[in-house]
Design an enzyme around this catalytic site. Structure first.
Site, short mmCIF file in Angstrom:
data_model
loop_
_atom_site.label_atom_id
_atom_site.label_comp_id
_atom_site.label_asym_id
_atom_site.label_seq_id
_atom_site.Cartn_x
_atom_site.Cartn_y
_atom_site.Cartn_z
N HIS A 1 25.21 66.22 -29.77
CA HIS A 1 24.87 67.56 -29.74
C HIS A 1 24.19 67.89 -28.44
CE1 HIS A 1 21.83 70.85 -30.73
NE2 HIS A 1 22.90 71.37 -30.78
N ARG B 1 17.18 82.46 -14.71
CA ARG B 1 17.89 81.48 -15.73
C ARG B 1 16.77 81.00 -16.42
NH1 ARG B 1 19.89 78.84 -19.60
NH2 ARG B 1 21.67 77.37 -19.22
N CYS C 1 20.88 77.97 -9.16
CA CYS C 1 21.11 77.21 -10.41
C CYS C 1 21.94 76.09 -10.16
CB CYS C 1 21.34 78.33 -11.39
SG CYS C 1 21.45 77.71 -13.12
N1 MTE Z 1 10.98 76.74 -15.69
C1 MTE Z 1 10.89 76.93 -17.31
N2 MTE Z 1 9.43 76.73 -17.48
N3 MTE Z 1 11.75 77.27 -18.02
C2 MTE Z 1 13.06 77.63 -17.56
O1 MTE Z 1 13.54 77.96 -18.50
N4 MTE Z 1 14.72 77.41 -15.87
C3 MTE Z 1 15.03 76.63 -14.70
C4 MTE Z 1 13.90 76.62 -13.81
N5 MTE Z 1 12.67 76.67 -14.25
C5 MTE Z 1 13.29 77.40 -16.23
C6 MTE Z 1 12.34 76.76 -15.58
C7 MTE Z 1 16.43 76.88 -14.18
S1 MTE Z 1 17.70 76.20 -14.59
C8 MTE Z 1 16.72 77.58 -12.97
S2 MTE Z 1 18.02 77.73 -12.24
C9 MTE Z 1 15.25 78.15 -12.28
O2 MTE Z 1 14.13 78.08 -13.15
C10 MTE Z 1 15.73 79.66 -12.17
O3 MTE Z 1 14.71 80.20 -11.45
P1 MTE Z 1 14.53 81.97 -11.67
O4 MTE Z 1 14.72 82.33 -12.81
O5 MTE Z 1 12.93 82.18 -11.14
O6 MTE Z 1 15.41 82.26 -10.71
#
Ligand code: MTE
Length: 463
Positions: free
Chosen positions: A28, A128, A175
């Site tokens: 999974h 994201r 990302c």
């Molecule tokens: N931090 C937290 N706490 N939760 C999240 O879902 N996503 C990550 C990162 N930090 C994430 C996170 C991912 S995969 C990415 S690409 C970036 O945050 C995106 O930052 P943004 O949404 O500010 O562009």
């Protein structure tokens, strides 16, 4: 699952179906979170948190495990109606955004506008998320710093951090799955993925905050550190299991004063917006976006990488031979610094472009991780027979290996006199001479990252 008798099978229900998922659990992609519904439980509460599961590819996978149906008297019309929407308090985003997934929010400003501004406006900066946005009171919120297994701990409020010496870093954030849509389309038989990201999952901003190297130095952790190999960032958004989003970076990046890792509280001169981690996030320039943890609660100096799914499984470097059946997660390293990449922002695939003096104008972005600078951007409109050098219109002055921003470029390229359409390809070269690979085929990764083959755009021509 250790300790379970061998004959134990795990059945779950979804709508009227009953499924035996025993053999699927290890594979999974979301790990053992699925066990929240374990043994006779409903998948609905789990899928309320992760609604993207109602995706064709996932439903097909589930169907492969169907062993029967609930008795008619046990079936419910809409089993989801009993569960609250955990995303109800998420901020509403700009209506122009291109939304790939609604919950959790995965969206970005339009690609055609992305290359227009060197600093992406906050409302169009890509988002994201993996989980619901946590509600945080900035007046009571604290950030903990801790050295694992010791009493060496510090705690700061937002005001404490704001009173410290701050720095402003100009940097792009990308990302890991940026341009995944192209990878999935380009590789025949590629497993469909849930977040098929378009090329606008990169943006550029000025980030202001406190250098992490200073905070760590204050705790006795410097570039000489030998025992602890990682710095983990722990957020406040939580999985159904209660596990928070977390990620880690190597200690050398965290302690390096030139690595520019900061605990950021401002983005483009404004307080960090809620979607981008308000009130404080880790910001790790040159590394994949997943390591810049939003809604930061804790910084942990550790001998281990973060335990989180997104460090241990999702954003990793897998070979093209690896798939969900043969994967050994522990054998593949986590993605940290990202490779050189570029894309055309305008025109978009399928657009009609006016030909002027036998040429068309195109523009786009280029970026390389690890502090590398873009030194050239090549464009072709005849399948690589002739290449044209683009003009690098906007680039930060910082030099490699501390160049964190993206580069915006434009190019005027000739097209054949009577052609009705043309394929435009672009590829970037960075200050280490790294260049984008020609095709996705040989760099395919079943988790869909990184995606940095030539960007190819087909446009129609009006003469
Ligand atoms: N931090 C937290 N706490 N939760 C999240 O879902 N996503 C990550 C990162 N930090 C994430 C996170 C991912 S995969 C990415 S690409 C970036 O945050 C995106 O930052 P943004 O949404 O500010 O562009």
């Amino acid at each position: 699952m250790s300790g379970m008798p061998l004959e134990t099978r795990i059945w779950v229900t979804f709508r009227e179906g009953v499924y035996d998922i025993t053999d699927y659990i290890k594979k999974h992609p979301g790990g053992e979170k699925i066990l929240i519904s374990a043994i006779g439980g409903q998948l609905e509460p789990l899928w309320t948190m992760y609604p993207f599961h109602e995706h064709r590819a996932i439903l097909q996978t589930l169907e492969m495990h169907r062993i029967g149906n609930l008795a008619l008297e046990d079936q419910i019309d809409d089993p989801f109606k009993f569960f609250d929407d955990p995303y109800i308090n998420d901020p509403v985003m700009h209506s122009d955004n291109h939304v790939v997934v609604e919950k959790p929010y995965i969206g970005s400003g339009p690609l055609s506008r992305l290359g227009d501004e060197f600093y992406t406006p906050n409302e169009h900066f890509y988002v994201r998320n993996h989980l619901p946005v946590p509600q945080i009171d900035p007046n009571t919120h604290t950030i903990e710093l801790e050295i694992e297994g010791t009493d060496n701990k510090k705690c700061y409020t937002l005001d404490d951090l704001k009173r410290m010496k701050n720095v402003t870093v100009t940097a792009a954030l990308m990302c890991s799955g940026n341009r995944r849509e192209e990878m999935v389309k380009a590789v025949p038989g590629a497993r469909e993925m849930v977040a098929n990201l378009t090329p606008n999952f990169i943006s550029n901003a000025q980030w202001t905050g406190v250098p992490l190297s200073c905070l760590l130095k204050d705790m006795g952790i410097t570039t000489d550190e030998k025992k602890y190999k990682h710095v983990q960032f722990i957020g406040l958004d939580k999985e159904v299991t209660g596990e928070p989003y977390s990620a880690s970076i190597p200690i050398f990046k965290a302690t390096d004063p030139y690595g520019d890792v900061i605990l950021a509280y401002e983005m483009n001169g404004a307080p960090l917006p809620p979607m981008h981690g308000f009130p404080i996030r880790a910001f790790v320039p040159g590394h994949t976006g997943a390591r810049s943890v939003k809604w930061l609660k804790k910084v942990l100096v550790s001998e281990h990488e973060a335990p989180c799914h997104y460090q241990q499984i999702d954003y990793k470097l897998y070979g093209p031979n690896v798939n969900w059946k043969n994967v050994d997660y522990s054998a593949c390293p986590a993605l940290q610094m990202v490779p050189v990449n570029s894309a055309v922002c305008r025109p978009n695939n399928g657009d009609t472009v006016h030909v002027e003096d036998g040429c068309i104008n195109i523009k786009g972005y280029a970026y390389s991780g690890g502090g590398q600078k873009i030194i050239r951007l090549d464009v072709t409109s005849d399948g690589g027979e002739t290449w044209h050098t683009a003009t690098l219109d906007h680039q930060d002055k910082s030099e490699a290996p501390h160049h964190w921003a993206w580069t915006l470029w434009s190019c005027k390229i000739p097209v054949k006199k009577d052609a009705s359409e043309v394929d435009v390809w672009c590829k970037a070269v960075d200050s280490s001479g790294n260049v984008q690979p020609e095709s996705f085929k040989n760099i395919f990764s079943w988790k869909g990252c990184p995606c940095n083959a030539y960007n190819r755009v087909k446009v129609k021509l009006s003469h």
